[in-house]
Motif scaffolding. Structure first.
Motif, PDB file in Angstrom:
ATOM      1  N   LYS A 171       0.830  -1.202   0.000  1.00  0.00           N
ATOM      2  CA  LYS A 171       0.000   0.000   0.000  1.00  0.00           C
ATOM      3  C   LYS A 171       0.864   1.251   0.000  1.00  0.00           C
ATOM      4  CE  LYS A 171      -4.206  -1.878   2.115  1.00  0.00           C
ATOM      5  NZ  LYS A 171      -3.853  -3.298   1.993  1.00  0.00           N
ATOM      6  N   ARG A 172       1.993   1.214   0.687  1.00  0.00           N
ATOM      7  CA  ARG A 172       2.918   2.343   0.636  1.00  0.00           C
ATOM      8  C   ARG A 172       3.411   2.569  -0.789  1.00  0.00           C
ATOM      9  NH1 ARG A 172       7.313   1.916   5.519  1.00  0.00           N
ATOM     10  NH2 ARG A 172       5.948   1.118   7.174  1.00  0.00           N
ATOM     11  N   SER A 173       3.738   1.479  -1.470  1.00  0.00           N
ATOM     12  CA  SER A 173       4.210   1.590  -2.845  1.00  0.00           C
ATOM     13  C   SER A 173       3.140   2.182  -3.758  1.00  0.00           C
ATOM     14  CB  SER A 173       4.639   0.209  -3.357  1.00  0.00           C
ATOM     15  OG  SER A 173       5.061   0.265  -4.705  1.00  0.00           O
ATOM     16  N   THR A 174       1.878   1.797  -3.544  1.00  0.00           N
ATOM     17  CA  THR A 174       0.781   2.353  -4.347  1.00  0.00           C
ATOM     18  C   THR A 174       0.651   3.850  -4.115  1.00  0.00           C
ATOM     19  OG1 THR A 174      -0.393   0.243  -4.205  1.00  0.00           O
ATOM     20  CG2 THR A 174      -1.677   2.176  -4.855  1.00  0.00           C
ATOM     21  N   VAL A 175       0.772   4.274  -2.870  1.00  0.00           N
ATOM     22  CA  VAL A 175       0.699   5.705  -2.551  1.00  0.00           C
ATOM     23  C   VAL A 175       1.843   6.457  -3.216  1.00  0.00           C
ATOM     24  CG1 VAL A 175       0.888   7.375  -0.663  1.00  0.00           C
ATOM     25  CG2 VAL A 175      -0.553   5.355  -0.395  1.00  0.00           C
ATOM     26  N   ASP A 176       3.042   5.896  -3.162  1.00  0.00           N
ATOM     27  CA  ASP A 176       4.213   6.580  -3.720  1.00  0.00           C
ATOM     28  C   ASP A 176       4.129   6.666  -5.240  1.00  0.00           C
ATOM     29  OD1 ASP A 176       6.761   7.850  -3.318  1.00  0.00           O
ATOM     30  OD2 ASP A 176       7.689   6.047  -4.141  1.00  0.00           O
ATOM     31  N   ARG A 177       3.669   5.604  -5.898  1.00  0.00           N
ATOM     32  CA  ARG A 177       3.561   5.630  -7.364  1.00  0.00           C
ATOM     33  C   ARG A 177       2.552   6.676  -7.825  1.00  0.00           C
ATOM     34  NH1 ARG A 177       3.460  -0.016  -6.965  1.00  0.00           N
ATOM     35  NH2 ARG A 177       1.211   0.034  -7.373  1.00  0.00           N
ATOM     36  N   THR A 178       1.437   6.796  -7.113  1.00  0.00           N
ATOM     37  CA  THR A 178       0.410   7.761  -7.507  1.00  0.00           C
ATOM     38  C   THR A 178       0.898   9.189  -7.331  1.00  0.00           C
ATOM     39  OG1 THR A 178      -1.305   6.193  -6.836  1.00  0.00           O
ATOM     40  CG2 THR A 178      -1.969   8.481  -7.118  1.00  0.00           C
ATOM     41  N   ARG A 179       1.612   9.461  -6.251  1.00  0.00           N
ATOM     42  CA  ARG A 179       2.086  10.838  -6.051  1.00  0.00           C
ATOM     43  C   ARG A 179       3.179  11.164  -7.074  1.00  0.00           C
ATOM     44  NH1 ARG A 179       7.479  12.218  -5.450  1.00  0.00           N
ATOM     45  NH2 ARG A 179       8.543  10.340  -4.795  1.00  0.00           N
ATOM     46  N   GLN A 180       4.009  10.181  -7.497  1.00  0.00           N
ATOM     47  CA  GLN A 180       4.996  10.424  -8.542  1.00  0.00           C
ATOM     48  C   GLN A 180       4.320  10.745  -9.865  1.00  0.00           C
ATOM     49  OE1 GLN A 180       7.831   7.251  -8.884  1.00  0.00           O
ATOM     50  NE2 GLN A 180       8.417   7.328  -6.740  1.00  0.00           N
ATOM     51  N   LYS A 181       3.248  10.025 -10.170  1.00  0.00           N
ATOM     52  CA  LYS A 181       2.539  10.228 -11.435  1.00  0.00           C
ATOM     53  C   LYS A 181       1.988  11.642 -11.545  1.00  0.00           C
ATOM     54  CE  LYS A 181      -1.436   8.498 -14.037  1.00  0.00           C
ATOM     55  NZ  LYS A 181      -2.542   7.504 -14.065  1.00  0.00           N
ATOM     56  N   HIS A 182       1.522  12.216 -10.439  1.00  0.00           N
ATOM     57  CA  HIS A 182       0.892  13.535 -10.462  1.00  0.00           C
ATOM     58  C   HIS A 182       1.799  14.630  -9.900  1.00  0.00           C
ATOM     59  CE1 HIS A 182      -2.969  11.895 -11.707  1.00  0.00           C
ATOM     60  NE2 HIS A 182      -2.820  10.950 -10.812  1.00  0.00           N
ATOM     61  N   ASN A 183       3.105  14.356  -9.750  1.00  0.00           N
ATOM     62  CA  ASN A 183       4.085  15.363  -9.331  1.00  0.00           C
ATOM     63  C   ASN A 183       3.693  16.023  -8.010  1.00  0.00           C
ATOM     64  OD1 ASN A 183       5.797  15.408 -11.919  1.00  0.00           O
ATOM     65  ND2 ASN A 183       3.758  15.848 -12.708  1.00  0.00           N
ATOM     66  N   LEU A 184       3.336  15.203  -7.040  1.00  0.00           N
ATOM     67  CA  LEU A 184       2.944  15.714  -5.731  1.00  0.00           C
ATOM     68  C   LEU A 184       4.139  15.668  -4.783  1.00  0.00           C
ATOM     69  CD1 LEU A 184      -0.510  13.930  -5.303  1.00  0.00           C
ATOM     70  CD2 LEU A 184      -0.051  16.171  -6.294  1.00  0.00           C
ATOM     71  N   THR A 185       4.204  16.628  -3.886  1.00  0.00           N
ATOM     72  CA  THR A 185       5.211  16.644  -2.835  1.00  0.00           C
ATOM     73  C   THR A 185       4.510  16.559  -1.485  1.00  0.00           C
ATOM     74  OG1 THR A 185       5.198  19.062  -2.871  1.00  0.00           O
ATOM     75  CG2 THR A 185       6.859  17.966  -4.206  1.00  0.00           C
ATOM     76  N   GLY A 186       5.300  16.311  -0.449  1.00  0.00           N
ATOM     77  CA  GLY A 186       4.712  16.206   0.884  1.00  0.00           C
ATOM     78  C   GLY A 186       5.484  15.248   1.748  1.00  0.00           C
TER      79      GLY A 186
END
Length: 268
Positions: free
Chosen positions: A133-148
């Motif tokens: 689930k951590r990996s899913t969260v990280d992949r999605t934020r990379q796809k949409h150029n999110l920081t945090g």
């Protein structure tokens, strides 16, 4: 009022064409190209195109010539059909993007302007120890150029993890949908149910499977993650969503803490 100051209202809105308007523009462009092509043929700059033969129309186009030797004409028609098909495939292959170009196209598609306004969302997850689930969260934020940042608490008594993301409006919307709808937080991933790996770990430790009263714990081994709480109690909720004038994070990090005070100090 957003955090960090006021947001100006003079933000230019993008203009989108309707489906009917896009269709009309494509039709006009196609007609213009055909008109230019006909003019060049009339002026002698391009050779005239040969008739487009098909098995359904070559008898009408050629007339008496087709009746005189139909086998030869049919062979010529099939050669022309194969040639058109080959040219079509070659044009498609020439327009095909390389893997690097596809990634760059996807990146530009998801890139949003955050120079004037940044959208922020904060989520609380009871248990984020599942690495899948951590990996899913990280992949999605990379796809949409999110920081945090993600604040992970290893203490089972607290059982609270904080996820803070910032970026464009579309990216935050997709990330919120992932956190609140797409990820099944109460459903453990395969890593929790990897029975074969757990049995191997028991054999390595010499734990007897027949003894049901044993309280000996199995340490973490590669491919196995152990939840801090009962998966059925796991849940994700959105605490806050709003706008700020600029980004507060330069990248996205997973930070682990043993106490809530240490995690709170990292946000100050």
């Amino acid at each position: 009022k957003p955090l960090g100051g006021e947001i100006k209202d003079d933000i230019p809105l993008p203009v989108y064409l309707t489906k009917k308007e896009r269709k009309r523009i494509r039709k006009q462009s196609r007609e213009e190209r055909e008109r230019e092509k006909r003019d060049k043929i009339i002026m002698g700059l391009l050779p005239p195109e040969e008739p487009k033969f098909k098995l359904s129309n070559f008898m009408k186009v050629l007339g008496d010539q087709a009746v005189a030797d139909p086998s030869k004409i049919e062979q010529k028609v099939m050669e022309q059909v194969k040639k058109r098909q080959l040219n079509h495939e070659m044009r498609n292959q020439a327009r095909k993007l390389t893997p690097q170009e596809r990634k760059e196209k996807e990146r530009k598609k998801n890139l949003e302007d955050t120079s004037k306004v940044v959208h922020v969302a904060v989520f609380k997850v009871n248990d984020l120890s599942d690495r899948m689930k951590r990996s899913t969260v990280d992949r999605t934020r990379q796809k949409h150029n999110l920081t945090g940042t993600v604040l992970l608490c290893n203490n089972a008594d607290i059982a609270t993890n904080l996820v803070v993301v910032e970026g464009g409006e579309k990216g935050i919307k997709e990330f919120s949908k992932l956190m609140t709808e797409r990820i099944k937080w109460k459903q453990p991933s395969e890593a929790y149910n990897n029975v074969s790996r757990i049995e191997e770990a028991k054999q390595e430790l010499g734990i007897n499977n027949d003894n049901e009263d044993t309280n000996e714990e199995i340490p973490l081994v590669p491919g196995i993650t152990q939840p801090l709480i009962d998966p059925m109690l796991n849940n994700c909720s959105k605490l806050w969503q709003g706008k700020i004038p600029k980004r507060l994070f330069k990248e996205f990090k997973f930070l682990e803490f043993n106490t809530a005070n240490a995690a709170r100090k990292s946000l100050e």
